[in-house]
Design a protein around this motif. Structure first.
Motif, PDB file in Angstrom:
ATOM      1  N   LEU A   1      -8.107-105.250 -42.012  1.00 59.23           N
ATOM      2  CA  LEU A   1      -6.879-104.456 -42.170  1.00 59.23           C
ATOM      3  C   LEU A   1      -6.758-103.390 -41.086  1.00 59.23           C
ATOM      4  O   LEU A   1      -5.660-103.142 -40.564  1.00 59.23           O
ATOM      5  CB  LEU A   1      -6.845-103.810 -43.553  1.00 59.23           C
ATOM      6  N   ALA A   2      -7.875-102.765 -40.732  1.00 63.95           N
ATOM      7  CA  ALA A   2      -7.833-101.747 -39.678  1.00 63.95           C
ATOM      8  C   ALA A   2      -7.447-102.371 -38.337  1.00 63.95           C
ATOM      9  O   ALA A   2      -6.635-101.805 -37.586  1.00 63.95           O
ATOM     10  CB  ALA A   2      -9.196-101.057 -39.575  1.00 63.95           C
ATOM     11  N   LEU A   3      -8.005-103.533 -38.032  1.00 64.95           N
ATOM     12  CA  LEU A   3      -7.649-104.214 -36.788  1.00 64.95           C
ATOM     13  C   LEU A   3      -6.180-104.627 -36.772  1.00 64.95           C
ATOM     14  O   LEU A   3      -5.502-104.511 -35.752  1.00 64.95           O
ATOM     15  CB  LEU A   3      -8.547-105.439 -36.580  1.00 64.95           C
ATOM     16  N   MET A   4      -5.696-105.105 -37.905  1.00 61.58           N
ATOM     17  CA  MET A   4      -4.295-105.508 -37.989  1.00 61.58           C
ATOM     18  C   MET A   4      -3.380-104.303 -37.762  1.00 61.58           C
ATOM     19  O   MET A   4      -2.396-104.388 -37.015  1.00 61.58           O
ATOM     20  CB  MET A   4      -4.007-106.143 -39.359  1.00 61.58           C
ATOM     21  N   ALA A   5      -3.693-103.158 -38.357  1.00 57.05           N
ATOM     22  CA  ALA A   5      -2.887-101.953 -38.159  1.00 57.05           C
ATOM     23  C   ALA A   5      -2.953-101.511 -36.700  1.00 57.05           C
ATOM     24  O   ALA A   5      -1.931-101.098 -36.122  1.00 57.05           O
ATOM     25  CB  ALA A   5      -3.370-100.842 -39.081  1.00 57.05           C
ATOM     26  N   LEU A   6      -4.129-101.605 -36.094  1.00 61.73           N
ATOM     27  CA  LEU A   6      -4.284-101.216 -34.690  1.00 61.73           C
ATOM     28  C   LEU A   6      -3.460-102.129 -33.785  1.00 61.73           C
ATOM     29  O   LEU A   6      -2.786-101.652 -32.855  1.00 61.73           O
ATOM     30  CB  LEU A   6      -5.767-101.264 -34.316  1.00 61.73           C
ATOM     31  N   ILE A   7      -3.480-103.395 -34.027  1.00 65.72           N
ATOM     32  CA  ILE A   7      -2.724-104.342 -33.206  1.00 65.72           C
ATOM     33  C   ILE A   7      -1.226-104.123 -33.364  1.00 65.72           C
ATOM     34  O   ILE A   7      -0.485-104.071 -32.375  1.00 65.72           O
ATOM     35  CB  ILE A   7      -3.123-105.792 -33.556  1.00 65.72           C
ATOM     36  N   ILE A   8      -0.767-103.978 -34.603  1.00 58.65           N
ATOM     37  CA  ILE A   8       0.668-103.752 -34.829  1.00 58.65           C
ATOM     38  C   ILE A   8       1.106-102.438 -34.195  1.00 58.65           C
ATOM     39  O   ILE A   8       2.156-102.362 -33.543  1.00 58.65           O
ATOM     40  CB  ILE A   8       0.988-103.794 -36.336  1.00 58.65           C
ATOM     41  N   GLY A   9       0.314-101.401 -34.337  1.00 62.84           N
ATOM     42  CA  GLY A   9       0.639-100.116 -33.706  1.00 62.84           C
ATOM     43  C   GLY A   9       0.669-100.235 -32.188  1.00 62.84           C
ATOM     44  O   GLY A   9       1.528 -99.641 -31.513  1.00 62.84           O
ATOM     45  N   GLY A  10      -0.256-100.996 -31.628  1.00 62.99           N
ATOM     46  CA  GLY A  10      -0.280-101.199 -30.183  1.00 62.99           C
ATOM     47  C   GLY A  10       0.946-101.950 -29.696  1.00 62.99           C
ATOM     48  O   GLY A  10       1.524-101.624 -28.649  1.00 62.99           O
ATOM     49  N   ILE A  11       1.359-102.940 -30.450  1.00 64.70           N
ATOM     50  CA  ILE A  11       2.560-103.701 -30.061  1.00 64.70           C
ATOM     51  C   ILE A  11       3.790-102.802 -30.111  1.00 64.70           C
ATOM     52  O   ILE A  11       4.599-102.777 -29.174  1.00 64.70           O
ATOM     53  CB  ILE A  11       2.721-104.939 -30.958  1.00 64.70           C
ATOM     54  N   ILE A  12       3.928-102.067 -31.198  1.00 63.52           N
ATOM     55  CA  ILE A  12       5.103-101.190 -31.329  1.00 63.52           C
ATOM     56  C   ILE A  12       5.080-100.108 -30.245  1.00 63.52           C
ATOM     57  O   ILE A  12       6.094 -99.820 -29.604  1.00 63.52           O
ATOM     58  CB  ILE A  12       5.151-100.568 -32.737  1.00 63.52           C
ATOM     59  N   GLY A  13       3.924 -99.510 -29.994  1.00 61.68           N
ATOM     60  CA  GLY A  13       3.814 -98.485 -28.959  1.00 61.68           C
ATOM     61  C   GLY A  13       4.091 -99.055 -27.580  1.00 61.68           C
ATOM     62  O   GLY A  13       4.767 -98.435 -26.750  1.00 61.68           O
TER      63      GLY A  13
END
Length: 142
Positions: free
Chosen positions: A85-97
């Motif tokens: 879950l932490a990796l998924m949040a990090l990836i989604i945040g990176g894409i949006i950023g």
């Protein structure tokens, strides 16, 4: 007993014992001695088999001690789920950023001017109460 086996079963009890006895007793005693000898051999084989089983059980105990318990598996599952879950949040945040960094800055849209409706000011009309009209006689026709 060795005497019986060496001298033969025939009348061994009759020669040395006194009193009544079963005439087939000598043969039965010889059979019991043979059975006891074979029993010792069987017991020796069983003891060997039990020792091998015991050593196998010891090895199984050692292997079982190394295996993870149900609690270990549960903890590992929850840890893996949390990391996922932490990796998924990090990836989604990176894409949006990343997308917001790439997108050119556009000015914020200005809201349209407010719509104003102008109405004429209210007019006050004073009215007189109606006056009764008197009918005048009609002019004669000529």
């Amino acid at each position: 007993m060795k005497r019986i086996a060496e001298n033969g079963a025939k009348d061994a009890l009759a020669k040395h014992g006194g009193g009544p006895h079963d005439p087939g007793m000598d043969e039965r005693v010889i059979r019991l001695e043979e059975w006891a000898k074979h029993s010792d051999q069987r017991m020796g084989r069983m003891e060997g088999a039990l020792e091998r089983i015991e050593s196998r059980l010891d090895r199984i105990d050692l292997r079982l001690a190394e295996l993870p318990t149900k609690r270990d598996l549960t903890n590992n599952t929850f840890a893996g789920l949390g990391i996922g879950l932490a990796l998924m949040a990090l990836i989604i945040g990176g894409i949006i950023g990343g997308l917001s960094y790439i997108k050119p800055d556009s000015p914020a849209p200005t809201p349209p001017p407010p719509v104003t409706i102008t109405a004429p000011p209210p007019q006050i009309i004073y009215m007189q109460p109606p006056t009764p009209q008197v009918q005048q006689p009609a002019a004669p026709k000529q």
